[in-house]
Scaffold this motif. Sequence first.
Motif, PDB file in Angstrom:
ATOM      1  N   THR A 161     -35.682  -0.137  16.871  1.00  0.00           N
ATOM      2  CA  THR A 161     -35.389   1.220  16.224  1.00  0.00           C
ATOM      3  C   THR A 161     -36.040   2.591  18.087  1.00  0.00           C
ATOM      4  O   THR A 161     -36.651   2.323  18.147  1.00  0.00           O
TER       5      THR A 161
ATOM      6  N   SER B 140     -30.696  16.090  14.067  1.00  0.00           N
ATOM      7  CA  SER B 140     -31.689  15.998  13.171  1.00  0.00           C
ATOM      8  C   SER B 140     -32.288  14.238  13.534  1.00  0.00           C
ATOM      9  O   SER B 140     -32.395  13.197  13.615  1.00  0.00           O
TER      10      SER B 140
ATOM     11  N   ASP C  14     -33.487  11.564  11.655  1.00  0.00           N
ATOM     12  CA  ASP C  14     -32.684  10.756  11.287  1.00  0.00           C
ATOM     13  C   ASP C  14     -33.039   9.310  12.646  1.00  0.00           C
ATOM     14  O   ASP C  14     -32.717   8.580  12.320  1.00  0.00           O
ATOM     15  N   ARG C  15     -32.825   9.985  13.818  1.00  0.00           N
ATOM     16  CA  ARG C  15     -32.358   9.043  14.810  1.00  0.00           C
ATOM     17  C   ARG C  15     -33.646   8.569  15.181  1.00  0.00           C
ATOM     18  O   ARG C  15     -33.302   6.884  15.926  1.00  0.00           O
TER      19      ARG C  15
ATOM     20  N   GLN D 269     -32.737   4.824  14.068  1.00  0.00           N
ATOM     21  CA  GLN D 269     -31.349   4.276  14.603  1.00  0.00           C
ATOM     22  C   GLN D 269     -31.446   3.290  15.764  1.00  0.00           C
ATOM     23  O   GLN D 269     -32.840   3.121  16.551  1.00  0.00           O
TER      24      GLN D 269
END
Length: 322
Positions: free
Chosen positions: A108, A143, A146-147, A150
């Motif tokens: 991530t 955001s 939240d990243r 990812q």
Amino acid sequence: MSGGAILDVRHLKVDLATERGTLHAVRDISFSVEPGRTLCIVGESGCGKSMTSLAIMDLLPKSARRTAETLSFRGEDIGSPKVMGRLRGDRIAMIFQEPMTALNPAYTIGDQLCEAYRHHRKASAREAREKAIALLERVGIASAGDRLGQFPHQLSGGLRQRVMIAMALMCGPSLLIADEPTTALDVTIQAQILRLLAELQEELGIALVLITHDLGIVARIADDVAVMYAGQIVEQGKAGDIFGDPHHPYTRGLIDCIPQPGKTRPGERLGTIANTVPSLVGEMRGCAFRDRCPHARPVCAEDVPERRAGDHMWRCVLEALP
């Protein structure tokens, strides 16, 4: 350039063993970078720009052999793998050319951002996460929290490049090397990334080495310029001197290839440089540019003098271009 340089490179050479013989990728180059200044290393693909950056970072392939009279950061010898291992990712950071391949697709964004910070700063996972979120926000990613969860493939090219910048800045480096940081991006995103780098440099006072083939970028961001051709620096000096009064035919050719605001008329043909870059395998004598140079003469096949006028250096038999 003064003795206050943060990075000092003297007589750097990089050779690679190939089936056809020794490839001299970087041939005896010298430069320095001072705190708060931007040095742009510019030239065509294959001229040795990226190999120079990898040599500084001690990230060369195993087949490469690096030698240098001086390779120092703040007076400390970074030719030593032990020293460079301590500084790399901490005081010296690099933004790699293609973020999709530089970022690990199996991890991530958060894992990759936090790894070096936790290693160098002995920080907790929470501290590293807070630092990562703050930097993602600073480089313009919304955001940010939240990243972190990812993966690289879930981000656009522009966002991945911003993540690479944030990753390089995690430990607050004094020297940042950016290898073609805008190559894969569209013009609008390019401008945003360049503006961001300039803002971060001014805010943090870091020294920036920007590697590019785009003279338009160089004109906007550079304080100092080193023009590379066939593994050598053929012209070097302050950006205003290089653009205002180029002394090497290759530099003149590069400048003629780009449109000049207020000078180039719509539809007017731009300049070109004939032929191709010579092979860097084997020994090379004389000016490597002579087979492409409109001013070439027999003496160009002999050793080329290094000429200087103040901080302006160029390698040519001509003292000035006609």
